[in-house]
Design a protein around this motif. Structure first.
Motif, PDB file in Angstrom:
ATOM      1  N   GLN A  82       0.889  -1.132  -0.040  1.00 19.11           N
ATOM      2  CA  GLN A  82       0.075  -0.029   0.021  1.00 19.11           C
ATOM      3  C   GLN A  82       0.957   1.447  -0.091  1.00 19.11           C
ATOM      4  N   ASN A 125      -5.621   5.149  -3.774  1.00 17.47           N
ATOM      5  CA  ASN A 125      -5.503   6.132  -2.676  1.00 17.47           C
ATOM      6  C   ASN A 125      -6.280   5.660  -1.279  1.00 17.47           C
ATOM      7  N   LYS A 128      -8.690   7.719   0.799  1.00 11.99           N
ATOM      8  CA  LYS A 128     -10.103   7.907   0.322  1.00 11.99           C
ATOM      9  C   LYS A 128     -11.097   6.813   0.638  1.00 11.99           C
ATOM     10  N   TRP A 165      -1.263   5.631   7.233  1.00 13.99           N
ATOM     11  CA  TRP A 165      -0.768   5.697   5.623  1.00 13.99           C
ATOM     12  C   TRP A 165      -0.719   4.428   4.953  1.00 13.99           C
TER      13      TRP A 165
END
Length: 452
Positions: A82, A125, A128, A165
């Protein structure tokens, strides 16, 4: 028949998700083979990125799979995928990169690769992402305890941590979906469910008028569920409402894992943790009132940037004062991209090592002190497997509701059942006990009258 092999790095949530991805392949008729022993048609590597070492280990495992069978399809998922998808995509031989969302499409990507042989980078992302990724696990390799993932992501942004993150912001699983999955797990024969997630105690923060306490109440309606264990909960999330539910419940076990990370207020502030030592202490007093004899286990980071010897010793004394049942001790490990990695006053490795050693010695003392309190008591233990140090000895091992690892004489027909066991000898690794009897279903406790 096509074969698939898995390798999981990192935390229990990753292990849960690997099991969920295996279900997808299983439903397509794949056979699961051993990652280290066999050549597979598809390799799935579920990566970790908590530390820079996690990234490095993940890369090593990816390369190992490619070397083992250069013809295989190699799919990389998880936290490192990721946060650094292009870094992984550049490794020759990697076919699919998918992060911590959208894993339900993996089979589709594998089939696409078979036809086109063009690498796929499906990492979006994560910040989101607003929906919980529904990945079910109907049964586990571990036959006695089932994990049930109830939330994803974290809004805390502690200065040492990259997880927001890698996992995105807080997303809770729909309550009805959690209860439905719990029912299926009980039908599959599980007596104990471990509620798990990236930030489990934050469950419901993104839902309207619903929270962890209400979910616990709803899970009490699942017939046949005997034990509910919360994998980890922050002190700030142990609300009076949660304590009340625990107090009135005969299913929430006497064990809470509450990460402390540091026992000094200055260090906690630099870590951007949301409590002081005084608030933490007060919460633990309330927990012990609601769950007498509870095992409170914790995580501690040692050698955080700027931690003085005095601050470390404050933490050492605070840990003793709380009287944890077990400590998980981690030397601070720099993670590129986090505020703590940019702090200038990093602690030398030797100093960290000395402090870790001190805490590990304290841990042995604390675990022994905790288990000693129960000598002579009859505890409820669910044996998980034969005693691993002597599988032929006629001894079984399993956890009591208050998280003591107990070894006692018994036969394999008892595995997965609730057994009454008298604790004879305490220990820091495991305790020894005497089998009393198996609890049959009609003897299992019903929910207390005054409860929920």
């Amino acid at each position: 028949m096509s074969t698939v092999a898995f390798h999981t790095l990192g935390c229990k949530v990753n292990s849960y998700e690997t099991e969920a991805i295996w279900q997808l392949f299983k439903n397509e008729g794949y056979e699961r083979v051993d990652f280290e022993q066999d050549d597979a048609d598809v390799y799935v590597i579920n990566t970790c990125t908590v530390t820079n070492t996690g990234d490095k280990k993940s890369r090593q495992v990816i390369r190992r799979a490619i070397r083992r069978n250069p013809e295989a399809i190699v799919a990389v998922t998880g936290c490192y995928a990721q946060t650094s998808p292009s870094e992984i995509a550049q490794i020759p031989g990697v076919d699919i990169v998918v992060g911590t969302q959208g894993r339900e499409n993996l089979i589709e990507y594998v089939n696409q690769i078979k036809v086109e042989r063009q690498p796929i980078n499906a990492v979006g992302n994560i910040m989101k992402a607003r929906e919980f990724e529904e990945l079910d696990v109907p049964n586990f390799t571990d036959r006695t305890r089932a994990s049930l993932k109830i939330q994803e992501g974290c809004n805390n942004f502690c200065t040492f941590c990259i997880i927001p993150w890698a996992r995105g912001l807080m997303r809770s699983r729909k309550p009805e979906s959690v209860v439905e999955q719990a029912k299926k797990l009980v039908e599959a024969g599980y007596l104990e469910i471990v509620l798990t997630g990236i930030h489990t105690g934050g469950y419901g923060e993104d839902l309207e008028d619903y929270n962890l306490a209400k979910l616990l109440v709803d899970l009490h309606q699942v017939e046949g569920l005997k034990r509910i264990r919360i994998s980890s909960i922050e002190a700030s999330q142990i609300t009076d409402e949660v304590i009340e539910v625990i107090n009135n419940s005969d299913r929430v076990v006497r064990h809470l894992h509450v990460p402390l990370q540091a026992g000094d207020d200055e260090v906690l502030k630099r870590m951007r943790r949301k409590y002081t030592t005084a608030e933490f202490y007060e919460k633990m007093v309330k927990v012990r009132e609601a769950l007498p004899g509870a095992a409170i286990t914790t995580d501690v980071i040692v050698g955080f940037p700027g931690e003085t010897e005095e601050q470390f010793m404050n933490g050492y004394e605070f840990i003793k004062k709380i009287g944890f049942a077990e400590l998980h001790v981690f030397p601070y490990s720099m993670r590129t991209g986090t505020p703590a990695a940019r702090m200038t006053d990093q602690i030398p490795e030797e100093e960290k090592h000395e402090r870790v050693t001190k805490l590990l010695e304290l841990n042995q003392q604390l675990t022994l002190e905790y288990s000693s309190k129960f000598v002579g008591d009859v505890l409820e233990v669910i044996p998980e497997r034969p005693y691993k140090e002597a599988p032929e000895s006629g001894l079984l091992m399993g956890y009591s509701d208050n998280y003591l690892n107990v070894v006692f004489p018994g036969d394999e027909s008892m595995i997965g059942k609730i057994c009454k066991v008298r604790l004879d000898e305490p220990g820091s690794e495991y305790c020894k006990g005497t089998f009393v009897r198996v609890l049959e279903n009609d003897q299992l406790p019903l929910l207390k009258e005054r409860a929920i």
